[in-house]
Write an enzyme that holds these catalytic residues in place. Structure first.
Site, PDB file in Angstrom:
ATOM      1  N   SER A 156       0.870  -1.176   0.000  1.00  0.00           N
ATOM      2  CA  SER A 156       0.000   0.000   0.000  1.00  0.00           C
ATOM      3  C   SER A 156       0.907   1.227   0.000  1.00  0.00           C
ATOM      4  O   SER A 156       2.061   1.154   0.442  1.00  0.00           O
ATOM      5  CB  SER A 156      -0.853  -0.021   1.272  1.00  0.00           C
ATOM      6  OG  SER A 156      -1.429   1.240   1.491  1.00  0.00           O
ATOM      7  N   TYR A 169      -1.702  -0.689  10.271  1.00  0.00           N
ATOM      8  CA  TYR A 169      -1.852  -1.045   8.844  1.00  0.00           C
ATOM      9  C   TYR A 169      -0.611  -0.578   8.065  1.00  0.00           C
ATOM     10  O   TYR A 169      -0.011  -1.352   7.318  1.00  0.00           O
ATOM     11  CB  TYR A 169      -3.123  -0.403   8.288  1.00  0.00           C
ATOM     12  CG  TYR A 169      -3.361  -0.666   6.809  1.00  0.00           C
ATOM     13  CD1 TYR A 169      -4.018  -1.827   6.385  1.00  0.00           C
ATOM     14  CD2 TYR A 169      -2.932   0.232   5.834  1.00  0.00           C
ATOM     15  CE1 TYR A 169      -4.235  -2.073   5.032  1.00  0.00           C
ATOM     16  CE2 TYR A 169      -3.148  -0.012   4.483  1.00  0.00           C
ATOM     17  CZ  TYR A 169      -3.805  -1.165   4.096  1.00  0.00           C
ATOM     18  OH  TYR A 169      -4.016  -1.399   2.747  1.00  0.00           O
TER      19      TYR A 169
HETATM   20  N1  LIG Z   1      -8.793  -1.171  -1.937  1.00  0.00           N
HETATM   21  C1  LIG Z   1      -7.768  -0.325  -1.931  1.00  0.00           C
HETATM   22  O1  LIG Z   1      -7.909   0.854  -2.320  1.00  0.00           O
HETATM   23  C2  LIG Z   1      -6.401  -0.789  -1.481  1.00  0.00           C
HETATM   24  C3  LIG Z   1      -5.330   0.128  -1.554  1.00  0.00           C
HETATM   25  C4  LIG Z   1      -4.057  -0.294  -1.158  1.00  0.00           C
HETATM   26  C5  LIG Z   1      -3.867  -1.598  -0.715  1.00  0.00           C
HETATM   27  N2  LIG Z   1      -4.916  -2.475  -0.651  1.00  0.00           N
HETATM   28  C6  LIG Z   1      -4.644  -3.845  -0.218  1.00  0.00           C
HETATM   29  O2  LIG Z   1      -5.258  -4.751  -1.134  1.00  0.00           O
HETATM   30  C7  LIG Z   1      -5.607  -5.970  -0.447  1.00  0.00           C
HETATM   31  C8  LIG Z   1      -7.070  -6.280  -0.693  1.00  0.00           C
HETATM   32  O3  LIG Z   1      -7.848  -5.242  -0.143  1.00  0.00           O
HETATM   33  P1  LIG Z   1      -9.380  -4.993  -0.511  1.00  0.00           P
HETATM   34  O4  LIG Z   1      -9.510  -3.552  -0.725  1.00  0.00           O
HETATM   35  O5  LIG Z   1      -9.821  -5.958  -1.537  1.00  0.00           O
HETATM   36  O6  LIG Z   1     -10.043  -5.310   0.912  1.00  0.00           O
HETATM   37  P2  LIG Z   1     -11.363  -6.100   1.345  1.00  0.00           P
HETATM   38  O7  LIG Z   1     -12.408  -5.964   0.313  1.00  0.00           O
HETATM   39  O8  LIG Z   1     -11.611  -5.676   2.735  1.00  0.00           O
HETATM   40  O9  LIG Z   1     -10.852  -7.625   1.325  1.00  0.00           O
HETATM   41  C9  LIG Z   1      -9.951  -8.083   2.278  1.00  0.00           C
HETATM   42  C10 LIG Z   1      -9.971  -9.594   2.283  1.00  0.00           C
HETATM   43  O10 LIG Z   1      -9.128 -10.039   3.352  1.00  0.00           O
HETATM   44  C11 LIG Z   1      -9.832 -11.021   4.082  1.00  0.00           C
HETATM   45  N3  LIG Z   1      -9.404 -11.076   5.479  1.00  0.00           N
HETATM   46  C12 LIG Z   1      -9.478 -10.064   6.393  1.00  0.00           C
HETATM   47  N4  LIG Z   1      -9.086 -10.512   7.592  1.00  0.00           N
HETATM   48  C13 LIG Z   1      -8.748 -11.820   7.433  1.00  0.00           C
HETATM   49  C14 LIG Z   1      -8.293 -12.834   8.313  1.00  0.00           C
HETATM   50  N5  LIG Z   1      -8.156 -12.589   9.626  1.00  0.00           N
HETATM   51  N6  LIG Z   1      -8.038 -14.055   7.826  1.00  0.00           N
HETATM   52  C15 LIG Z   1      -8.222 -14.331   6.529  1.00  0.00           C
HETATM   53  N7  LIG Z   1      -8.682 -13.424   5.634  1.00  0.00           N
HETATM   54  C16 LIG Z   1      -8.944 -12.182   6.088  1.00  0.00           C
HETATM   55  C17 LIG Z   1     -11.274 -10.586   3.994  1.00  0.00           C
HETATM   56  O11 LIG Z   1     -12.127 -11.665   4.322  1.00  0.00           O
HETATM   57  P3  LIG Z   1     -13.706 -11.415   4.643  1.00  0.00           P
HETATM   58  O12 LIG Z   1     -14.291 -11.027   3.327  1.00  0.00           O
HETATM   59  O13 LIG Z   1     -14.152 -12.700   5.123  1.00  0.00           O
HETATM   60  O14 LIG Z   1     -13.756 -10.294   5.622  1.00  0.00           O
HETATM   61  C18 LIG Z   1     -11.368 -10.150   2.549  1.00  0.00           C
HETATM   62  O15 LIG Z   1     -11.613 -11.242   1.700  1.00  0.00           O
HETATM   63  C19 LIG Z   1      -5.256  -5.722   1.011  1.00  0.00           C
HETATM   64  O16 LIG Z   1      -3.980  -6.279   1.271  1.00  0.00           O
HETATM   65  C20 LIG Z   1      -5.203  -4.219   1.139  1.00  0.00           C
HETATM   66  O17 LIG Z   1      -4.369  -3.813   2.184  1.00  0.00           O
HETATM   67  C21 LIG Z   1      -6.169  -2.086  -1.021  1.00  0.00           C
END
Ligand SMILES: NC(=O)c1ccc[n+]([C@@H]2O[C@H](COP(=O)([O-])OP(=O)(O)OC[C@H]3O[C@@H](n4cnc5c(N)ncnc54)[C@H](OP(=O)(O)O)[C@@H]3O)[C@@H](O)[C@H]2O)c1
Length: 253
Positions: A156, A169
């Site tokens: 990130s 985070y």
């Molecule tokens: N979206 C953005 O703008 C953005 C920007 C920079 C970086 N990122 C990174 O991209 C990645 C994906 O993010 P996203 O935006 O797609 O987030 P998201 O929609 O919140 O998805 C996160 C996923 O992680 C799973 N998860 C959370 N806690 C967990 C645990 N304890 N054990 C196993 N699985 C777990 C969640 O499962 P549940 O669905 O069951 O909760 C979900 O499937 C992350 O690493 C995030 O830091 C995202």
């Protein structure tokens, strides 16, 4: 840092490859699992909410992709034994692992450090860095058994430069960058495993909405739109790249 947003993946880019995706039930992880399967991979869907993993599984089957596998695991409570049991199961089932997309993460809370709850800090570090590290260690023999294996850690922008209020985070993502470089350096020349980090950039998911509630999500790219770099890193076209930092979206002009 480079970005492959214009990369066009061949339809059979990942044919025959076995790829583990963490957090495969929602957001970017779900899109990556579907996209990898669409390009021929057998995808192992790991996450904490089985119903969401089943929905991803059904979507892959409905699209005619190779039959995936579901692996429910919560990084919060998972133990070293869980990771070794997992490695044993995957060994019996597949005998090797061609890729891991470390994608699952917790945002925690955006709050001044002075008020950050220590228990929440531990929880975020467990899910975002400690769990994935020990899982990777347990899976190394399976990655070594592959002719070419790609490990991708999700970073990130706040992991590259610390920013106020992002707490555990941001620190977990900085550790992710460092760990990825350390592992890439150790494995260089002694294995067929490459290790890189990928920053998706602002993407239309639940996590982004929680972090930026006032933002208009329609102005953000969807997870599907940022898949080119995810595909490039998992396939053979990225061979020779290890220990590098990638972006899934071009920098804002
Ligand atoms: N979206 C953005 O703008 C953005 C920007 C920079 C970086 N990122 C990174 O991209 C990645 C994906 O993010 P996203 O935006 O797609 O987030 P998201 O929609 O919140 O998805 C996160 C996923 O992680 C799973 N998860 C959370 N806690 C967990 C645990 N304890 N054990 C196993 N699985 C777990 C969640 O499962 P549940 O669905 O069951 O909760 C979900 O499937 C992350 O690493 C995030 O830091 C995202």
């Amino acid at each position: 840092m480079s970005c492959k947003i214009d990369y066009q993946a061949r339809p059979d880019l990942l044919a025959g490859r076995v790829i583990l995706v963490t957090g495969a039930g929602d957001g970017i992880g779900r899109a990556a699992a579907l996209s990898y399967a669409r390009h021929g991979a057998t995808v192992i869907l790991l996450g904490r909410t089985t119903a969401k993993l089943e929905a991803t599984y059904d979507a892959i089957e409905a699209a005619g992709g190779p039959q995936p596998a579901i692996f429910p695991l919560n990084f919060e409570g998972a133990t070293l034994k869980d990771y070794h049991d997992m490695a044993e199961t995957l060994d019996k089932e597949f005998g090797r692992l061609d890729g891991i997309l470390h994608n699952a993460s917790l945002l925690g809370r955006l709050t001044p450090f002075e008020q950050y709850d220590p228990a929440l800090w531990e929880q975020v570090m467990q899910v975002n860095i400690n769990g994935p590290i020990w899982m990777t260690q347990a899976l190394l023999p399976l990655l070594k058994a592959a002719d070419d294996a790609s490990v991708v850690f999700t970073s990130s922008s706040v992991g590259r430069k610390g920013r106020a209020f992002w707490g555990a985070y941001a620190v977990s993502k900085a550790a992710t960058e460092n760990f990825s470089e350390l592992l890439a350096d150790e494995l260089e020349n002694v294995s067929n495993i490459r290790v890189n980090t990928l920053n998706p950039g602002a993407t239309r998911t639940q996590m982004r909405k929680t972090a930026y509630p006032a933002e208009d999500p329609q102005k953000l790219r969807t997870p599907d739109e940022i898949m080119p770099t995810y595909l490039w890193l998992m396939g053979l076209d990225s061979q020779g790249h290890s220990g590098e930092r990638f972006d899934a979206q071009p920098p804002k002009s």
